[in-house]
Design a protein around this motif. Structure first.
Motif, PDB file in Angstrom:
ATOM      1  N   ARG A   1      16.018 -23.362  -7.340  1.00 48.45           N
ATOM      2  CA  ARG A   1      15.609 -23.248  -5.946  1.00 48.45           C
ATOM      3  C   ARG A   1      14.279 -22.518  -5.803  1.00 48.45           C
ATOM      4  NH1 ARG A   1      19.797 -20.067  -3.008  1.00 48.45           N
ATOM      5  NH2 ARG A   1      20.954 -21.961  -3.523  1.00 48.45           N
ATOM      6  N   SER A   2      14.116 -21.411  -6.530  1.00 49.89           N
ATOM      7  CA  SER A   2      12.965 -20.532  -6.299  1.00 49.89           C
ATOM      8  C   SER A   2      11.748 -20.860  -7.150  1.00 49.89           C
ATOM      9  CB  SER A   2      13.376 -19.080  -6.556  1.00 49.89           C
ATOM     10  OG  SER A   2      14.443 -18.725  -5.712  1.00 49.89           O
TER      11      SER A   2
ATOM     12  N   PHE B   1      12.790 -30.014 -11.621  1.00 47.73           N
ATOM     13  CA  PHE B   1      12.897 -30.298 -10.186  1.00 47.73           C
ATOM     14  C   PHE B   1      13.173 -29.011  -9.412  1.00 47.73           C
ATOM     15  CE2 PHE B   1      14.347 -34.157 -12.370  1.00 47.73           C
ATOM     16  CZ  PHE B   1      13.544 -35.113 -11.761  1.00 47.73           C
ATOM     17  N   ILE B   2      12.704 -28.979  -8.160  1.00 47.15           N
ATOM     18  CA  ILE B   2      13.013 -27.842  -7.300  1.00 47.15           C
ATOM     19  C   ILE B   2      13.750 -28.361  -6.064  1.00 47.15           C
ATOM     20  CG2 ILE B   2      12.013 -26.034  -5.836  1.00 47.15           C
ATOM     21  CD1 ILE B   2       9.896 -25.628  -7.973  1.00 47.15           C
ATOM     22  N   ALA B   3      14.881 -27.722  -5.744  1.00 51.65           N
ATOM     23  CA  ALA B   3      15.686 -28.143  -4.594  1.00 51.65           C
ATOM     24  C   ALA B   3      16.494 -26.948  -4.094  1.00 51.65           C
ATOM     25  CB  ALA B   3      16.619 -29.276  -5.003  1.00 51.65           C
ATOM     26  N   GLU B   4      16.927 -27.026  -2.851  1.00 55.63           N
ATOM     27  CA  GLU B   4      17.673 -25.906  -2.268  1.00 55.63           C
ATOM     28  C   GLU B   4      18.969 -25.667  -3.059  1.00 55.63           C
ATOM     29  OE1 GLU B   4      18.549 -26.430   1.863  1.00 55.63           O
ATOM     30  OE2 GLU B   4      18.977 -24.300   2.155  1.00 55.63           O
TER      31      GLU B   4
ATOM     32  N   TYR C   1      21.575 -27.564  -6.340  1.00 54.13           N
ATOM     33  CA  TYR C   1      21.452 -28.471  -7.483  1.00 54.13           C
ATOM     34  C   TYR C   1      21.502 -29.926  -7.015  1.00 54.13           C
ATOM     35  CZ  TYR C   1      21.954 -30.314 -12.202  1.00 54.13           C
ATOM     36  OH  TYR C   1      21.749 -30.993 -13.380  1.00 54.13           O
ATOM     37  N   PRO C   2      20.464 -30.700  -7.285  1.00 56.97           N
ATOM     38  CA  PRO C   2      20.419 -32.093  -6.799  1.00 56.97           C
ATOM     39  C   PRO C   2      21.290 -32.987  -7.677  1.00 56.97           C
ATOM     40  CG  PRO C   2      18.405 -31.579  -7.999  1.00 56.97           C
ATOM     41  CD  PRO C   2      19.241 -30.334  -8.034  1.00 56.97           C
TER      42      PRO C   2
END
Lengths: 85, 367, 199
Positions: C84-85, C136-139, C141-142
């Motif tokens: 996320r960060s 990857f970055i996502a709020e 886990y994608p």
């Protein structure tokens, strides 16, 4: 000079996060790169920052660093001669 | 081996210091312009970089858009006009640092990258979760691969691939600490090259299974596993990334007619590329680096350079390497030195970056 | 061609403990990540001084991978990581070093970690993985994207096995869930089964 060398060893260990290495483990004439402490190119750049931050010495040519950062002996000699703080 | 249905590139666009869209950029490049000028950035003065001039842009103060969000919205707008997003449209965003300048005022939450992706996807009216690729300087090329792969897996029907990074004191200070910033506009592959010039840009393209002028033949993104900041001395990761792309395309290296290289103008990067391309037998293939026009735009660079290269394929005109005069790599390369009329059918785009990352993509002009 | 894929092995690092599959492998009362990670890494690998030069995110990723990859074949093992960060924890440290003109000393050793994918590079270096890498970055886990992307790598032949997962670190809050996906195993690589790893 001996005092500067001890101080320098402590700072290098701290700045470069040299785990399991103590001031007493580094001999004044030990090569810092390659076989010696096994420092790499990022460490060399970090030493340039250390020279600026702690001793007010600005090294703009990375090639200059090669001869200065050979050992604690060469580093201390250069600092003693060129420090501005 | 190829897998899944073929994926094609449709519309494309870019926004840089040289112009607000792809056409304006193309015209400016043909006129011989470069975007790199001396700027004051943060506490640093007279640094050569490519910066978008906002003094003539009427920014809506009420919108609370950051500079980067404005650039990305603008570059995406014409693509969205042509392709109204469906429930199966992906947004794949490439950025290394996003709105990092928020940190100057202590706004940590606002600097989080996923927030930028969410904001842009809401603005674009895309209902799927945005996908954010943050993989250093290969992000832009890798984002195309990610979109292609997810379309081939049938997670999506189509994708808007968007890339952007802003010129910031944050990144500039770091490259300076690495003693990697050139004291003059960067000179890719040149004997007198002395480091990068940084830049900022936005770029966008649209991918789907429908056939179009540009088909993605193959791609790969393979790590050097050597050093986090220094490229491999043998160009291993780049060599393998290109090999993976060729294998997927089921063609030999001699099928490549042009290389849009990374060419950052650091001593080690350009040398590494020359070694990798020579190992692949590509030393005589015409090659350019566009960093002399736009600077190194980090997460945008791979996509921006792909956009200009697609335009180049469309027009049948090869763009020279601005700043290049005399070859300065140990291995021979055929660096394009002047505007050259030439139709090229198969083009290789590559990128390499911190973390030992590399990416390569092979694109074919189908008509 | 690969048909079925499975979650072969899992390593979870959170709350000062390390669990591999369901077996607790290390835990410590030390509340600081720096101390916990040092002890945990030394237990499994006493001879990798590079570990101590890494930033916290890379330490977390390399530590989890060390336990996960113990005794595992690493031939053609790709990496698909997310958080996320990003590198925000280290970004803040770099920003502090350039915030004031009088105390302006950007550090190359800090700056190099201001990219999220460096932790994947560190795993690659440690285990010699010259393979496919993506960050990857996502709020959160994608799950679907990580799953599809991993399946793509296996089914296209671009990797034989994939090390996937979540490595999040920001201001002492951390969480790592790494797992190996391969054509071998019993626990199917399905979205539901991935979701269970995060419960």
């Amino acid at each position: 000079m001996a005092e500067l060398k001890e101080e320098l060893k402590g700072k290098i260990i701290e700045v470069l996060n040299l785990e399991d290495i103590a001031v007493a483990d580094i001999a004044d004439s030990d090569p810092l790169f390659g076989e010696g402490l096994g420092l790499d190119s990022i460490d060399a750049l970090e030493l340039i920052v250390l020279m600026d931050k702690e001793y007010g010495i600005k090294l703009s040519d990375p090639k200059q660093g090669k001869s200065i950062f050979q050992s604690i002996d060469t580093m201390a000699a250069y600092i003693a001669e060129n420090r501005t703080k | 081996m190829s897998f899944g249905s073929a994926v094609y590139i449709h519309d494309f666009n870019c926004f840089t210091a040289l112009g607000e869209d792809a056409e304006a950029n193309w015209a400016s490049i043909l006129a011989g312009n470069g975007g790199i000028k001396a700027h004051n950035i943060g506490f640093l003065s007279e640094v050569y970089a490519s910066k978008i001039d906002f003094s003539t842009i009427a920014v809506d103060e009420a919108s609370e858009e950051t500079r980067l969000e404005y650039i990305l919205s603008q570059v995406m707008a014409p693509i969205l006009n042509n392709h109204k997003p469906s429930r199966r449209t992906a947004l794949v965003l490439s950025s290394t640092k996003g709105n990092i300048s928020y940190l100057e005022s202590g706004k940590k939450k606002e600097a989080e990258l996923y927030r930028l992706a969410k904001k842009l996807s809401v603005k674009a009216g895309i209902v799927t979760e945005p996908i954010l690729v943050s993989h250093a300087c290969v992000s832009g090329v890798l984002a195309i691969s990610v979109a292609k792969r997810l379309i081939q897996m049938d997670q999506y029907d189509e994708a808007i691939v968007l890339a952007g990074d802003e010129l910031s004191a944050f990144v500039l200070s770091g490259f300076q600490a690495f003693q990697a910033v050139s004291p003059f506009p960067c000179k890719p592959f040149d004997a007198d090259r002395a480091g990068v010039s940084l830049g900022e840009a936005g770029a966008c393209l649209f991918l789907s299974r429908d056939s179009s002028m540009f088909k993605i033949l193959g791609e790969g993104a393979i790590n050097d596993a050597n050093h986090i900041s220094g490229p491999s001395r043998t160009g291993e990761g780049l060599f393998r990334s290109v090999q993976a792309a060729l294998e997927e395309a089921n063609v030999e290296a001699d099928a490549i007619e042009f290389i849009a290289a990374h060419g950052t103008a650091t001593a080690y990067n350009d040398e590494m590329e020359s070694i990798a391309f020579n190992r692949l037998g590509l030393s005589t293939v015409p090659l350019n680096s566009l960093k002399g026009y736009f600077g190194h735009t980090l997460g945008a660079s791979g996509l921006l350079e792909t956009v200009i290269t697609l335009k180049s394929m469309q027009e049948g005109v090869l763009i020279p390497t601005l700043g290049f005069e005399k070859l300065g790599t140990s291995q021979p390369l055929n660096v394009v030195e002047r505007i050259t009329k030439k139709t090229v059918r198969r083009v290789l785009k590559t990128a390499s970056g911190f973390g030992g990352s590399n990416a390569a993509i092979l694109i074919e002009k189908t008509w | 061609m690969v048909e079925e894929t499975y979650i072969e092995k899992v390593c979870i690092v959170r709350a000062n403990s390390i669990v591999v599959d369901t077996v607790p492998r290390f835990s410590s009362d030390d509340s600081l990540f720096a101390e916990f990670s040092k002890q945990a890494f030394r237990q499994i690998n006493p001879e990798y001084p590079k570990f101590f030069k890494m930033d916290s995110l890379s330490k977390l990723a390399v530590l989890a991978a060390e336990y996960l990859l113990e005794g595992q074949p690493i031939d053609d093992l790709a990496l698909v990581l997310a958080n996320r960060s990003g590198s925000l924890d280290t970004d803040v440290r770099h920003q502090e070093s350039i915030q004031n003109e009088q105390e302006y000393y950007p550090s190359p050793a800090t700056f190099v970690y201001t990219l999220a994918n460096i932790c994947a590079g560190e795993i690659s270096i440690r285990h010699g993985l010259q393979t496919e890498n993506a960050f990857f970055i996502a709020e959160d886990y994608p799950i679907n994207t990580a799953r599809s992307y991993t399946e793509y790598l296996l089914k296209s032949g671009k990797a034989k096995r994939v090390l996937c997962g979540w490595v999040e670190f920001f201001e002492e809050k951390y969480d790592a869930v790494l797992y190996i996906v391969s054509p071998k195993g019993t626990n199917k690589h399905s979205a539901e089964n991935i979701k269970k790893l995060f419960e």
